[in-house]
Design an enzyme around this catalytic site. Sequence first.
Site, short mmCIF file in Angstrom:
data_model
loop_
_atom_site.label_atom_id
_atom_site.label_comp_id
_atom_site.label_asym_id
_atom_site.label_seq_id
_atom_site.Cartn_x
_atom_site.Cartn_y
_atom_site.Cartn_z
N ASN A 252 -3.74 6.31 -2.05
CA ASN A 252 -3.65 6.31 -0.67
C ASN A 252 -2.80 7.68 -0.36
O ASN A 252 -3.38 8.12 0.82
CB ASN A 252 -2.48 5.06 -0.22
CG ASN A 252 -3.16 4.01 0.10
OD1 ASN A 252 -4.33 3.68 -0.13
ND2 ASN A 252 -2.40 2.75 0.04
N SER B 40 0.92 -1.34 -0.08
CA SER B 40 0.01 0.05 -0.13
C SER B 40 0.75 1.22 0.06
O SER B 40 0.34 2.47 -0.10
CB SER B 40 -1.05 0.10 1.30
OG SER B 40 -0.38 -0.59 2.37
N GLU C 203 -4.61 -0.28 -9.24
CA GLU C 203 -3.53 1.02 -9.31
C GLU C 203 -2.03 -0.18 -9.89
O GLU C 203 -1.73 -0.74 -8.99
CB GLU C 203 -3.38 1.64 -8.29
CG GLU C 203 -2.62 2.91 -8.17
CD GLU C 203 -2.80 3.70 -7.17
OE1 GLU C 203 -2.63 2.96 -5.91
OE2 GLU C 203 -2.78 4.95 -6.93
N HIS D 278 -1.81 -2.94 -7.09
CA HIS D 278 -2.27 -2.35 -5.93
C HIS D 278 -3.91 -2.42 -5.75
O HIS D 278 -4.34 -1.75 -6.66
CB HIS D 278 -1.85 -0.97 -5.58
CG HIS D 278 -2.22 -0.65 -4.23
ND1 HIS D 278 -2.57 1.01 -4.16
CD2 HIS D 278 -2.60 -1.09 -3.09
CE1 HIS D 278 -2.94 1.12 -2.80
NE2 HIS D 278 -3.02 -0.08 -2.18
N1 3HC Z 1 -15.94 -9.01 0.73
C1 3HC Z 1 -16.82 -9.41 -0.82
N2 3HC Z 1 -17.78 -8.61 -0.98
C2 3HC Z 1 -18.29 -7.63 -0.08
C3 3HC Z 1 -17.62 -7.26 1.08
C4 3HC Z 1 -16.49 -7.99 1.08
N3 3HC Z 1 -15.66 -7.79 2.27
N4 3HC Z 1 -18.23 -6.32 1.56
C5 3HC Z 1 -19.36 -6.07 0.74
N5 3HC Z 1 -19.23 -6.75 -0.17
C6 3HC Z 1 -20.24 -6.90 -1.19
C7 3HC Z 1 -21.60 -7.17 -0.67
O1 3HC Z 1 -21.81 -8.52 -0.73
C8 3HC Z 1 -22.53 -6.49 -1.76
O2 3HC Z 1 -22.87 -7.17 -2.96
P1 3HC Z 1 -24.19 -7.35 -3.82
O3 3HC Z 1 -24.41 -6.02 -4.58
O4 3HC Z 1 -24.09 -8.48 -4.71
O5 3HC Z 1 -25.07 -7.75 -2.79
C9 3HC Z 1 -21.66 -5.05 -2.25
O6 3HC Z 1 -20.55 -5.40 -1.83
C10 3HC Z 1 -22.38 -3.99 -1.45
O7 3HC Z 1 -22.16 -4.52 -0.12
P2 3HC Z 1 -23.29 -3.92 1.05
O8 3HC Z 1 -24.81 -3.66 0.16
O9 3HC Z 1 -23.33 -4.83 2.16
O10 3HC Z 1 -23.03 -2.42 1.62
P3 3HC Z 1 -22.28 -1.16 0.89
O11 3HC Z 1 -23.31 -0.84 -0.30
O12 3HC Z 1 -22.24 -0.04 1.81
O13 3HC Z 1 -20.96 -1.25 0.16
C11 3HC Z 1 -18.54 -1.23 0.46
C12 3HC Z 1 -19.91 -1.90 1.20
C13 3HC Z 1 -18.47 -1.90 -0.99
C14 3HC Z 1 -17.65 -1.77 1.33
C15 3HC Z 1 -18.82 0.16 0.32
O14 3HC Z 1 -19.28 0.79 1.56
C16 3HC Z 1 -17.43 0.93 -0.05
O15 3HC Z 1 -17.32 1.06 -1.17
N6 3HC Z 1 -16.52 1.57 0.93
C17 3HC Z 1 -15.37 2.22 0.36
C18 3HC Z 1 -14.24 1.06 0.39
C19 3HC Z 1 -13.17 1.86 -0.06
O16 3HC Z 1 -12.87 2.81 -0.12
N7 3HC Z 1 -12.07 0.80 -0.31
C20 3HC Z 1 -10.64 1.36 -0.28
C21 3HC Z 1 -9.84 1.36 0.69
S1 3HC Z 1 -8.27 1.65 0.50
C22 3HC Z 1 -7.51 0.36 0.40
O17 3HC Z 1 -7.82 -0.73 0.39
C23 3HC Z 1 -5.99 0.50 -0.28
C24 3HC Z 1 -5.23 -0.09 0.56
O18 3HC Z 1 -3.64 0.21 0.45
C25 3HC Z 1 -5.35 0.67 2.31
#
Ligand code: 3HC
Length: 285
Positions: free
Chosen positions: A190, A119, A152, A140
């Site tokens: 990030n 990351s 990325e 990434h």
């Molecule tokens: N694994 C697999 N699928 C998942 C999941 C997981 N951990 N969490 C949620 N999902 C799926 C659900 O099953 C659902 O699928 P469906 O549409 O087929 O039913 C879909 O994602 C949407 O989930 P929910 O309806 O439960 O909830 P939300 O609509 O709130 O979505 C979220 C959840 C996708 C996590 C959304 O809140 C989101 O996009 N959050 C931001 C995430 C983000 O910014 N990530 C980047 C982080 S930075 C990073 O990773 C980089 C690193 O280097 C730090």
Amino acid sequence: MEIKKVGVVGAGTMGNGIAQVFAAAGYDVLMRDIKDEFVARGLSTIKKNLERMVSRNKMAAEAKDAALANIHTTTELAPFADRDLIVEAALEEVSLKLQLFRELDGIAKPEAILATNTSSISVTKIAAATKRPGQVIGMHFFNPVPVMQLVEIVRALQTKEEVVATIEATGKKIGKTPHVVKDSFGFVVNRVLIPMVNEAVNCLYEGLTQPEDIDAVMKLGANHPMGPLALADLIGLDIILNVMETLYQGFEDPKYRPSPLLKQMVDAGYLGRKTGRGFFDYQSA
Ligand code: 3HC
């Protein structure tokens, strides 16, 4: 070069997600972690995720079975000798990553590409630890890997153009949208996202309002899918701190100073969802 056999080093949150998306796209995947129980936990997460997709009519049961059949597991590195692409998603520690890449370099076939899901660690530094720096690249992924569209692609100073092209094409084949960026502290996502999360922690530290309210205002006022503190818990507070320290030290700029509260939370072992407690409580969930 065509990628057919993929190795994933690490079966944790990112590793099992990466293994899942490659396997679902038809690649032969070998997932490795250091202990059998870590491998078993990673595999069980993949099964649950795929089953959920089937139950929500997003995947056919046969496709789920085929994806699972594509995944093999190991606790060794030696079986990575036949892999075309190895994606490393181990712990975010510089010395560990450098050692892993030295080992993988000795094991992998000469034409294999070595990718890191780091990351924030310099991909250029990781590439320099190998005798094939032109074939080392950042791949990434974002948490949750099966859901997030972006890969990325981080081009180290040494990465060859054809390697970038191969990884871009591979990113598309697994259903992601790749974007190529140059290696720099925190890359792009990030560098922009994590200081925002850090600032939310500072708002909490200064007592501006409660965690729930900080998240609510960012969801309502900035249309973020989840609030910054819930996002910190999803990513892992240790990772957030890691990225902030990389930005702070790398750019030597006080604007990236990690929040004192973030440091305390990490010292306390409150790392977010993975430990059951972060800014929110997940133990009763
Ligand atoms: N694994 C697999 N699928 C998942 C999941 C997981 N951990 N969490 C949620 N999902 C799926 C659900 O099953 C659902 O699928 P469906 O549409 O087929 O039913 C879909 O994602 C949407 O989930 P929910 O309806 O439960 O909830 P939300 O609509 O709130 O979505 C979220 C959840 C996708 C996590 C959304 O809140 C989101 O996009 N959050 C931001 C995430 C983000 O910014 N990530 C980047 C982080 S930075 C990073 O990773 C980089 C690193 O280097 C730090």
